[in-house]
Design a protein around this motif. Structure first.
Motif, short mmCIF file in Angstrom:
data_model
loop_
_atom_site.label_atom_id
_atom_site.label_comp_id
_atom_site.label_asym_id
_atom_site.label_seq_id
_atom_site.Cartn_x
_atom_site.Cartn_y
_atom_site.Cartn_z
N VAL A 174 3.40 -4.37 -3.80
CA VAL A 174 3.04 -3.05 -3.27
C VAL A 174 2.58 -2.21 -4.45
O VAL A 174 3.22 -2.18 -5.51
CB VAL A 174 4.18 -2.40 -2.46
CG1 VAL A 174 5.45 -2.26 -3.26
CG2 VAL A 174 3.76 -1.05 -1.92
N VAL A 175 1.42 -1.57 -4.27
CA VAL A 175 0.87 -0.71 -5.32
C VAL A 175 0.97 0.72 -4.81
O VAL A 175 0.51 1.02 -3.70
CB VAL A 175 -0.61 -1.08 -5.60
CG1 VAL A 175 -1.19 -0.16 -6.66
CG2 VAL A 175 -0.73 -2.54 -6.03
N VAL A 176 1.55 1.60 -5.61
CA VAL A 176 1.73 2.99 -5.17
C VAL A 176 0.71 3.88 -5.87
O VAL A 176 0.70 3.99 -7.09
CB VAL A 176 3.17 3.48 -5.45
CG1 VAL A 176 3.32 4.93 -5.01
CG2 VAL A 176 4.17 2.59 -4.74
N GLY A 177 -0.16 4.52 -5.07
CA GLY A 177 -1.18 5.43 -5.59
C GLY A 177 -2.55 4.77 -5.57
O GLY A 177 -2.75 3.76 -6.25
N ALA A 178 -3.46 5.34 -4.77
CA ALA A 178 -4.81 4.75 -4.69
C ALA A 178 -5.80 5.55 -5.53
O ALA A 178 -6.91 5.86 -5.11
CB ALA A 178 -5.27 4.65 -3.24
N GLY A 179 -5.37 5.93 -6.77
CA GLY A 179 -6.32 6.44 -7.76
C GLY A 179 -6.99 5.23 -8.41
O GLY A 179 -6.82 4.09 -7.95
N PRO A 180 -7.73 5.44 -9.50
CA PRO A 180 -8.42 4.32 -10.13
C PRO A 180 -7.47 3.19 -10.57
O PRO A 180 -7.80 2.01 -10.42
CB PRO A 180 -9.10 4.94 -11.35
CG PRO A 180 -9.14 6.40 -11.09
CD PRO A 180 -8.07 6.73 -10.12
N ALA A 192 -11.18 2.03 -3.75
CA ALA A 192 -10.15 1.51 -2.82
C ALA A 192 -10.81 0.58 -1.80
O ALA A 192 -10.23 -0.44 -1.41
CB ALA A 192 -9.45 2.67 -2.12
N GLY A 193 -12.06 0.92 -1.42
CA GLY A 193 -12.80 0.06 -0.48
C GLY A 193 -13.04 -1.33 -1.06
O GLY A 193 -12.99 -2.33 -0.34
N LYS A 194 -13.25 -1.39 -2.38
CA LYS A 194 -13.44 -2.71 -3.03
C LYS A 194 -12.15 -3.53 -2.91
O LYS A 194 -12.19 -4.74 -2.70
CB LYS A 194 -13.78 -2.54 -4.52
CG LYS A 194 -15.07 -1.83 -4.78
CD LYS A 194 -16.24 -2.79 -4.61
CE LYS A 194 -17.56 -2.07 -4.77
NZ LYS A 194 -18.68 -2.72 -4.14
N ALA A 195 -11.00 -2.84 -3.06
CA ALA A 195 -9.72 -3.55 -2.94
C ALA A 195 -9.52 -4.03 -1.50
O ALA A 195 -9.09 -5.16 -1.26
CB ALA A 195 -8.57 -2.64 -3.37
N VAL A 196 -9.88 -3.17 -0.55
CA VAL A 196 -9.74 -3.54 0.87
C VAL A 196 -10.67 -4.71 1.20
O VAL A 196 -10.27 -5.68 1.87
CB VAL A 196 -10.02 -2.32 1.78
CG1 VAL A 196 -10.11 -2.72 3.25
CG2 VAL A 196 -8.93 -1.26 1.59
N ASP A 197 -11.92 -4.65 0.71
CA ASP A 197 -12.86 -5.76 0.95
C ASP A 197 -12.29 -7.08 0.42
O ASP A 197 -12.55 -8.15 0.97
CB ASP A 197 -14.20 -5.52 0.24
CG ASP A 197 -14.97 -4.38 0.88
OD1 ASP A 197 -14.58 -3.97 1.99
OD2 ASP A 197 -15.94 -3.89 0.26
N ARG A 244 -0.53 8.76 -0.82
CA ARG A 244 0.09 9.88 -0.08
C ARG A 244 -0.95 10.80 0.56
O ARG A 244 -0.69 11.47 1.53
CB ARG A 244 1.01 10.67 -1.01
CG ARG A 244 0.27 11.42 -2.07
CD ARG A 244 1.19 12.21 -2.98
NE ARG A 244 0.39 12.72 -4.08
CZ ARG A 244 0.88 13.27 -5.16
NH1 ARG A 244 2.17 13.37 -5.30
NH2 ARG A 244 0.09 13.72 -6.11
N GLY A 245 -2.16 10.85 -0.03
CA GLY A 245 -3.21 11.71 0.54
C GLY A 245 -3.80 11.07 1.79
O GLY A 245 -3.60 9.88 2.05
N THR A 299 -2.69 5.05 4.06
CA THR A 299 -2.80 6.42 3.56
C THR A 299 -1.76 7.33 4.22
O THR A 299 -1.01 6.91 5.11
CB THR A 299 -4.22 6.97 3.83
OG1 THR A 299 -4.48 6.84 5.22
CG2 THR A 299 -5.27 6.22 3.03
N SER A 300 -1.74 8.57 3.81
CA SER A 300 -0.81 9.60 4.33
C SER A 300 0.63 9.09 4.30
O SER A 300 1.41 9.38 5.21
CB SER A 300 -1.20 10.00 5.76
OG SER A 300 -2.52 10.46 5.78
#
Ligand SMILES: Cc1cc2nc3c(=O)[nH]c(=O)nc-3n(C[C@H](O)[C@H](O)[C@H](O)COP(=O)(O)OP(=O)(O)OC[C@H]3O[C@@H](n4cnc5c(N)ncnc54)[C@H](O)[C@@H]3O)c2cc1C
Length: 429
Positions: free
Chosen positions: A10-16, A111-116, A37-38, A123-124
Motif C-alpha cells: 500500500v502506497v500512501v499519497g498520490a503525489g509524484p 497516477a494514471g500511469k500507475a493505474v494503467d 486523501r484528496g 481517493t478521498s
C-alpha cells in the motif's frame, strides 16, 4: 475499496513520489493500492512547476503548460535588479529539459500511469494509522473509511512534508522549523499573447525566473514563471525568519509583485489561485532513516527536496525515490524476504537522489546566510549601477578599484567574500 482489503503493497499519497512507487510495484506485477486523501491526485499540493526529468518519453503525453527555454537568476534590492539571463532553443524540443505544469494535471497524469500499469487508486481516503503485528512490524494501514484497514507486506509512505506515517514509525523526530520553509504562490491570468510579448517567448516556450534578495530580512527567495495563459509568482520563506520578522507571507509576496523589475510582467493580471505549502529544505543532514520493518519512506516525507539556491527541486527527487522504493519493495516481495530493504538506500546512493543531496549538503546553510541573501545582492547591484552610471563623467576608476570601494561601503570584507566564493566552489563545484 472492499472492507478489510489486502494487497502486496500500500502506497500512501498520490503525489509524484507515491505514483512513481505504485507504478514501479505494478510494473513488477505486484498488487498495489495507492491511497490519496484528496478527491483527486494533486488536489492538495502545489509546486513551482519546473521539472528536469520525469520518465522516458514523458514529453509525448505529459500535460505541459510550457517548455522552459529561458532561465534567469535575478539579484534584487528594493529598487534594483541585476539578472543573469540564459536562453537556449536546445531545450525547446524533445527530449526537452524542463516544463511548467499545473500540479493537479501532472499528478493526475502520473497516477494514471500507475493505474494503467495495474495499481488501484483510492481517493478521498486518509491513512490514519500504521497497522503492526505483535513483533512491531508494519503490516498495513488503517484508513478513515469504516472497516477500511488495508493489510500489505509493505507500506510506502509518500505522504509529503511532516509525514504522519514516518512520525508514527518513529523515523521522523519532532519537526524542526529551521529545516522547513513556507512556499506561497499566486497564479495570475494573462492573455497568452501578452505573456509571450512580455517575456519574449515564442509558441510553447516558457520562462523561469529565480530571485534572490527579494524577501527582506527573511532568508528565502522568489520565483516567477510562465504557464500558457497564466503566470505563477511566489516566495519561499524560512519559517524561523518569518516568525522573527513579524511579517505576513502575503506582504512579502505583495512587495515582490510591486518591485519595479517584476510589476511590468504582471500588470493587469487577475488572481486565479493562491496556495501555501511547507517545503522540507533541511537537505541531507535532516533526512530521517528511510526504512523501518515493513515501511519505506520517499519524497518530501523523507525530506528529499533539494533547495540549493539556483535549484529548487523536489519533484525529480520524489519521483526518483518513489521508483527506488517501489523497486526495492517489489524485489523483497519476489524474494519472499520482508527484511530486504537495505537495497533502497543503496539505490538512492547510486543514483542522483542521495548523490546530489550529499554533494550539496552545505548548500542550504550557505544560500540562506545573510551575506548571500542580502549583502551580496546589494553589493552586486550597487557595483553594476556604478559601472553603468554615465552622468557627470569622471575618469573611470577601474573596475577592481570600483568593486573594492563598493564592497567597503557595504561592509563586505574581501577576505570573507573569497572565503564564501571558495565555500560555494566546494559546495557546487
Ligand atoms: C511553492 C512551492 C514551489 C515549488 N517549486 C518546485 C519546483 O519548481 N520544482 C520542483 O521540483 N519542486 C518544487 N517544489 C517542491 C515539490 O512540490 C515537492 O518536493 C514535491 O511535491 C514532493 O512530492 P511528494 O510526492 O513527496 O509529496 P506531495 O507532492 O506533497 O504529495 C503527498 C501526497 O500525499 C497525500 N497525503 C498526505 N497525507 C496523507 C494521508 N494520511 N493519507 C492519504 N494521502 C495523504 C497528499 O494529499 C499529497 O497528494 C515546490 C514546492 C512549493 C511549496
Amino acid at each position: 475499496m472492499a472492507e478489510q482489503s489486502s494487497a502486496d503493497a500500500v502506497v500512501v499519497g498520490a503525489g509524484p513520489a507515491g505514483s512513481a512507487a505504485a507504478l514501479e510495484l505494478a510494473r513488477a506485477g505486484r498488487s498495489v493500492i495507492l491511497l490519496e486523501r484528496g478527491p483527486f491526485p494533486g488536489a492538495k499540493n502545489v509546486y513551482g512547476g519546473v521539472l528536469d526529468e520525469v520518465l522516458p518519453g514523458w514529453w509525448e503525453d505529459v500535460p505541459v503548460q510550457r517548455w522552459v527555454t529561458r532561465r534567469s537568476t535575478m539579484m534584487m534590492t528594493p529598487t534594483q535588479a541585476l539578472t543573469v539571463d540564459f536562453r537556449t532553443q536546445d531545450w525547446g524540443s524533445a527530449p526537452y529539459n524542463g516544463m511548467t505544469t499545473y500540479r493537479a494535471d501532472f499528478d493526475t497524469w502520473l497516477a494514471g500511469k500507475a493505474v494503467d500499469a495495474g495499481a488501484q487508486l483510492v481517493t478521498s481516503t486518509v491513512a490514519t494509522e500504521l497497522l503492526r503485528d505483535p513483533s512491531g512490524r508494519v503490516v498495513g494501514v488503517r484508513t478513515d473509511r469504516p472497516d477500511g484497514d488495508i493489510r500489505a507486506q509493505f507500506v510506502v509512505a509518500c505522504d509529503g512534508v511532516n509525514s504522519f506515517l514516518a512520525k508514527q514509525a518513529g523515523l521522523l523526530p519532532r519537526t524542526n522549523p529551521e529545516h522547513q520553509t513556507l512556499g506561497v504562490k499566486e497564479t495570475l491570468s494573462l492573455p497568452r499573447r501578452t505573456i509571450e510579448e512580455r517575456f519574449g517567448l515564442n509558441g510553447d516556450d516558457g520562462a523561469d525566473f529565480e530571485i534572490v534578495g527579494c524577501t527582506g530580512e527573511i532568508p528565502g527567495g522568489g520565483f516567477l514563471y510562465t504557464n500558457r495563459d497564466t503566470v505563477s509568482v511566489g516566495v519561499v520563506l524560512s519559517l524561523t525568519g518569518l516568525a522573527k520578522s513579524g511579517r505576513r507571507p502575503e506582504e512579502v509576496l505583495a512587495d515582490l509583485k510591486a518591485h519595479p523589475a517584476i510589476a511590468p510582467y504582471l500588470r493587469g493580471a487577475e488572481l486565479k489561485e493562491y496556495s501555501a505549502h511547507l517545503i522540507p529544505e533541511g537537505g541531507y543532514r535532516s533526512m530521517p532513516p528511510l526504512t523501518a520493518d515493513g515501511l519505506l519512506v520517499a519524497g518530501d516525507a523523507a525530506a528529499m527536496c533539494l533547495a540549493a539556491g539556483i535549484w529548487l527541486e523536489g519533484v525529480n527527487f520524489a519521483i526518483g525515490s518513489g521508483l527506488a522504493a517501489g523497486r526495492t519493495a517489489a524485489e523483497a516481495i519476489a524474494a519472499g524476504d520482508p527484511t530486504r530493504l537495505a537495497g533502497y538506500r543503496k539505490r538512492l546512493a547510486d543514483n542522483f537522489v542521495l548523490t546530489d543531496h550529499k554533494n550539496l549538503q552545505g548548500a542550504p546553510h550557505l544560500v540562506l546566510s545573510d551575506r548571500v541573501q542580502r549583502q551580496y545582492p546589494r553589493l552586486l547591484c550597487d557595483f553594476a549601477q556604478e559601472v553603468f552610471t554615465v552622468r557627470n563623467p569622471k575618469p573611470k576608476p577601474g573596475l577592481g578599484k570600483l568593486f573594492r570601494r563598493t564592497a567597503a561601503r557595504h561592509g563586505v570584507r574581501l577576505r570573507q567574500l573569497a572565503a564564501d566564493a571558495w565555500a560555494g566552489f566546494r559546495v557546487f563545484g
